[in-house]
Design a protein around this motif. Structure first.
Motif, PDB file in Angstrom:
ATOM      1  N   VAL A   1       0.432   0.436  -4.500  1.00 58.67           N
ATOM      2  CA  VAL A   1      -0.955   0.558  -4.943  1.00 58.67           C
ATOM      3  C   VAL A   1      -1.685   1.463  -3.961  1.00 58.67           C
ATOM      4  O   VAL A   1      -1.326   1.534  -2.782  1.00 58.67           O
ATOM      5  CB  VAL A   1      -1.662  -0.812  -5.032  1.00 58.67           C
ATOM      6  CG1 VAL A   1      -1.078  -1.656  -6.139  1.00 58.67           C
ATOM      7  CG2 VAL A   1      -1.583  -1.560  -3.708  1.00 58.67           C
ATOM      8  N   ASN A   2      -2.707   2.139  -4.459  1.00 58.90           N
ATOM      9  CA  ASN A   2      -3.480   3.044  -3.612  1.00 58.90           C
ATOM     10  C   ASN A   2      -4.960   2.896  -3.964  1.00 58.90           C
ATOM     11  O   ASN A   2      -5.496   3.637  -4.778  1.00 58.90           O
ATOM     12  CB  ASN A   2      -3.022   4.490  -3.809  1.00 58.90           C
ATOM     13  CG  ASN A   2      -3.609   5.431  -2.767  1.00 58.90           C
ATOM     14  OD1 ASN A   2      -4.698   5.202  -2.252  1.00 58.90           O
ATOM     15  ND2 ASN A   2      -2.875   6.498  -2.456  1.00 58.90           N
ATOM     16  N   TYR A   3      -5.601   1.924  -3.335  1.00 59.90           N
ATOM     17  CA  TYR A   3      -7.014   1.681  -3.600  1.00 59.90           C
ATOM     18  C   TYR A   3      -7.876   2.801  -3.029  1.00 59.90           C
ATOM     19  O   TYR A   3      -8.942   3.104  -3.577  1.00 59.90           O
ATOM     20  CB  TYR A   3      -7.434   0.337  -2.999  1.00 59.90           C
ATOM     21  CG  TYR A   3      -6.960  -0.846  -3.805  1.00 59.90           C
ATOM     22  CD1 TYR A   3      -7.561  -1.170  -5.023  1.00 59.90           C
ATOM     23  CD2 TYR A   3      -5.921  -1.654  -3.352  1.00 59.90           C
ATOM     24  CE1 TYR A   3      -7.137  -2.255  -5.772  1.00 59.90           C
ATOM     25  CE2 TYR A   3      -5.485  -2.750  -4.090  1.00 59.90           C
ATOM     26  CZ  TYR A   3      -6.099  -3.037  -5.301  1.00 59.90           C
ATOM     27  OH  TYR A   3      -5.666  -4.116  -6.046  1.00 59.90           O
ATOM     28  N   LYS A   4      -7.434   3.406  -1.930  1.00 59.43           N
ATOM     29  CA  LYS A   4      -8.224   4.476  -1.318  1.00 59.43           C
ATOM     30  C   LYS A   4      -8.357   5.663  -2.265  1.00 59.43           C
ATOM     31  O   LYS A   4      -9.410   6.298  -2.360  1.00 59.43           O
ATOM     32  CB  LYS A   4      -7.571   4.917  -0.010  1.00 59.43           C
ATOM     33  CG  LYS A   4      -8.382   5.936   0.764  1.00 59.43           C
ATOM     34  CD  LYS A   4      -7.748   6.233   2.111  1.00 59.43           C
ATOM     35  CE  LYS A   4      -8.604   7.213   2.913  1.00 59.43           C
ATOM     36  NZ  LYS A   4      -7.994   7.517   4.236  1.00 59.43           N
TER      37      LYS A   4
ATOM     38  N   ALA B   1      -6.709   1.441  -9.365  1.00 59.16           N
ATOM     39  CA  ALA B   1      -5.413   1.072  -8.779  1.00 59.16           C
ATOM     40  C   ALA B   1      -4.983  -0.307  -9.289  1.00 59.16           C
ATOM     41  O   ALA B   1      -3.797  -0.544  -9.537  1.00 59.16           O
ATOM     42  CB  ALA B   1      -5.491   1.073  -7.256  1.00 59.16           C
ATOM     43  N   PHE B   2      -5.943  -1.218  -9.433  1.00 61.94           N
ATOM     44  CA  PHE B   2      -5.628  -2.545  -9.954  1.00 61.94           C
ATOM     45  C   PHE B   2      -5.162  -2.450 -11.409  1.00 61.94           C
ATOM     46  O   PHE B   2      -4.196  -3.105 -11.812  1.00 61.94           O
ATOM     47  CB  PHE B   2      -6.844  -3.459  -9.848  1.00 61.94           C
ATOM     48  CG  PHE B   2      -6.639  -4.821 -10.454  1.00 61.94           C
ATOM     49  CD1 PHE B   2      -5.972  -5.805  -9.749  1.00 61.94           C
ATOM     50  CD2 PHE B   2      -7.101  -5.105 -11.726  1.00 61.94           C
ATOM     51  CE1 PHE B   2      -5.769  -7.065 -10.306  1.00 61.94           C
ATOM     52  CE2 PHE B   2      -6.906  -6.354 -12.289  1.00 61.94           C
ATOM     53  CZ  PHE B   2      -6.234  -7.338 -11.571  1.00 61.94           C
TER      54      PHE B   2
ATOM     55  N   ASP C   1       0.848  -1.187   0.000  1.00 64.87           N
ATOM     56  CA  ASP C   1       0.000   0.000   0.000  1.00 64.87           C
ATOM     57  C   ASP C   1       0.890   1.246   0.000  1.00 64.87           C
ATOM     58  O   ASP C   1       1.856   1.337   0.765  1.00 64.87           O
ATOM     59  CB  ASP C   1      -0.889  -0.007   1.252  1.00 64.87           C
ATOM     60  CG  ASP C   1      -1.962   1.074   1.224  1.00 64.87           C
ATOM     61  OD1 ASP C   1      -1.611   2.260   1.041  1.00 64.87           O
ATOM     62  OD2 ASP C   1      -3.140   0.739   1.411  1.00 64.87           O
TER      63      ASP C   1
ATOM     64  N   LYS D   1      -9.200  -8.114  -0.892  1.00 72.25           N
ATOM     65  CA  LYS D   1      -8.504  -7.092  -1.679  1.00 72.25           C
ATOM     66  C   LYS D   1      -7.133  -7.585  -2.108  1.00 72.25           C
ATOM     67  O   LYS D   1      -6.720  -7.409  -3.266  1.00 72.25           O
ATOM     68  CB  LYS D   1      -8.359  -5.803  -0.866  1.00 72.25           C
ATOM     69  CG  LYS D   1      -7.680  -4.663  -1.620  1.00 72.25           C
ATOM     70  CD  LYS D   1      -7.388  -3.482  -0.701  1.00 72.25           C
ATOM     71  CE  LYS D   1      -8.655  -2.852  -0.209  1.00 72.25           C
ATOM     72  NZ  LYS D   1      -8.376  -1.629   0.615  1.00 72.25           N
TER      73      LYS D   1
ATOM     74  N   GLY E   1      -9.381   3.621  -6.266  1.00 72.77           N
ATOM     75  CA  GLY E   1     -10.397   2.597  -6.394  1.00 72.77           C
ATOM     76  C   GLY E   1      -9.924   1.462  -7.287  1.00 72.77           C
ATOM     77  O   GLY E   1      -8.752   1.068  -7.252  1.00 72.77           O
ATOM     78  N   PHE E   2     -10.826   0.935  -8.112  1.00 75.04           N
ATOM     79  CA  PHE E   2     -10.470  -0.186  -8.982  1.00 75.04           C
ATOM     80  C   PHE E   2      -9.383   0.194  -9.983  1.00 75.04           C
ATOM     81  O   PHE E   2      -8.645  -0.666 -10.473  1.00 75.04           O
ATOM     82  CB  PHE E   2     -11.702  -0.703  -9.733  1.00 75.04           C
ATOM     83  CG  PHE E   2     -11.426  -1.912 -10.580  1.00 75.04           C
ATOM     84  CD1 PHE E   2     -11.240  -3.161 -10.000  1.00 75.04           C
ATOM     85  CD2 PHE E   2     -11.302  -1.798 -11.964  1.00 75.04           C
ATOM     86  CE1 PHE E   2     -10.966  -4.272 -10.781  1.00 75.04           C
ATOM     87  CE2 PHE E   2     -11.023  -2.908 -12.751  1.00 75.04           C
ATOM     88  CZ  PHE E   2     -10.859  -4.152 -12.153  1.00 75.04           C
TER      89      PHE E   2
ATOM     90  N   THR F   1      -5.776  -8.423  -5.840  1.00 83.28           N
ATOM     91  CA  THR F   1      -4.523  -7.813  -6.293  1.00 83.28           C
ATOM     92  C   THR F   1      -3.599  -8.861  -6.892  1.00 83.28           C
ATOM     93  O   THR F   1      -2.893  -8.607  -7.876  1.00 83.28           O
ATOM     94  CB  THR F   1      -3.827  -7.090  -5.121  1.00 83.28           C
ATOM     95  OG1 THR F   1      -4.692  -6.079  -4.601  1.00 83.28           O
ATOM     96  CG2 THR F   1      -2.515  -6.445  -5.565  1.00 83.28           C
TER      97      THR F   1
END
Length: 357
Positions: free
Chosen positions: A65-68, A74-75, A44, A98, A71-72, A102
């Motif tokens: 990665v930064n999903y916050k 980031a994937f 993260d 999550k 969101g998607f 990933t």
């Protein structure tokens, strides 16, 4: 190097900070014992700065990665960054859905996951091989089991943050004494936090023993409020660094401390990694699973007692979380003071005398 050992390794551990520190120790152990292995770590973005040295170089090659934030997307960004890369194996040491999603961005010949006793959220559907859980219940022991199962049998936990003398000197300059008692009062979960009154009582005792007292914490309302309340109760006789340090600066401050007091938190795992004596406070989760591996004798824990009250004669599950409200408030200063005194006698004073020789 053994030709049958993986030459390229991807480790997936996104969060939380304490677990990332343990994961770094596992990867450091592999690097030390098998220096030719190329390791990539998916992490993260929030926690990555701790694992980048002062020259802005990754201590382990990082893919963030930064999903916050994204969101998607980031994937998609991760998949694009890893396109064309192939790894001999993936160690997926995080059981969240999550993390499993990933892992789909990683092209690896073999993907390792937890066995049935530690796996959850369907991780088994995203991995090829299950790593047998060790007898030791600690999270770090579980991480090391992945390394050993992948063939790195000589690996032992090892942390090297590449801290420089000038970073330590800068941290020391914040205090007027070399004997520093550091309090990190908060965890990422409010239920794990001890009381302002408790921290204040131990801090007053430390001041009487000749320590400088420091407070550290993140830049958020809860941690700032806790540190401000302790500072006020101590009439300002402390150095309040809450919200004023980067992760790298926090690392340096912890490294120069003589003794640390905190609940289950990233700071606890930092102290353990740096071999700085740390008193850990536990009620919600078991210290046997998430405590400081080098200083388990300094843990003040009522977890098992409370778990027994809730479960009766039933076996306590590996990741059992005590449900009692305000459980941490049942820890009293009288429980912590003897551990503080023993830590000073058995760890702090011998190290000071050694430095004087």
């Amino acid at each position: 190097m053994d030709p049958y050992l993986p030459k390229t390794l991807c480790v997936l551990r996104l969060s939380a900070l304490g677990d990332c520190i343990s994961a770094f120790g596992m990867m450091g152990g592999i690097k030390k014992a098998y220096p030719k292995v190329k390791i990539t770590w998916i992490i993260d973005e929030r926690f990555a700065p701790l694992f980048i040295n002062r020259d802005r170089e990754d201590l382990i090659p990082l893919v963030t990665v930064n999903y916050k934030k994204y969101g998607f997307k980031a994937f998609s960004r991760l998949r694009k960054e890893l396109k064309g890369r192939e790894f001999d194996c993936l160690l997926n040491i995080q059981t969240s859905l999550k993390a499993s999603m990933t892992s789909l961005a990683v092209n690896a010949n073999v993907k390792y996951g937890y066995d049935s006793s530690r796996s959850r959220e369907g991780q088994r559907f995203f991995t090829d091989l299950r790593v047998p859980s060790p007898d030791d219940p600690h999270v770090l022991a579980g991480f090391m089991a992945f390394a050993h199962e992948a063939g790195f049998t000589k690996a032992e936990p090892y942390w090297d943050f590449d801290l420089q003398d000038n970073e330590r000197e800068e941290a020391l300059s914040r205090f007027d004494k070399d004997s520093i008692f550091l309090i990190s009062p908060c965890s990422s979960k409010a239920a794990k936090n001890w009381t302002v009154e408790g921290y204040t009582a131990i801090a007053r005792h430390a001041l009487e023993q000749g320590f400088a007292v420091g407070l550290v914490g993140g830049d958020n309302a809860t941690e700032r409020a806790a540190c401000t309340a302790i500072e006020k109760a101590l009439d300002g006789q402390c150095v309040n660094l809450c919200g004023q340090t980067t992760l790298r600066q926090l690392l340096a401050v912890v490294s120069v401390a003589s003794l640390v007091l905190c609940p289950d938190s990233g700071t606890l795992h930092l102290a353990n990694a740096l071999n700085v004596p740390v008193i850990g406070l536990f009620a919600i989760h078991s210290e046997k699973r998430v405590g400081p591996t080098r200083f388990m004798d300094l843990c003040v824990s009522i977890h098992e007692q409370l778990a027994r009250e809730e479960l009766g004669d039933r076996e306590i599950p590996w990741r059992y979380r005590v449900k009692k409200e305000n459980a941490m408030q049942l820890i009293t200063p009288d429980m912590v003071l003897p551990v503080f005194n023993r830590a000073v006698a058995e760890y702090v004073l011998p190290r000071l005398h050694k430095d004087e020789i």
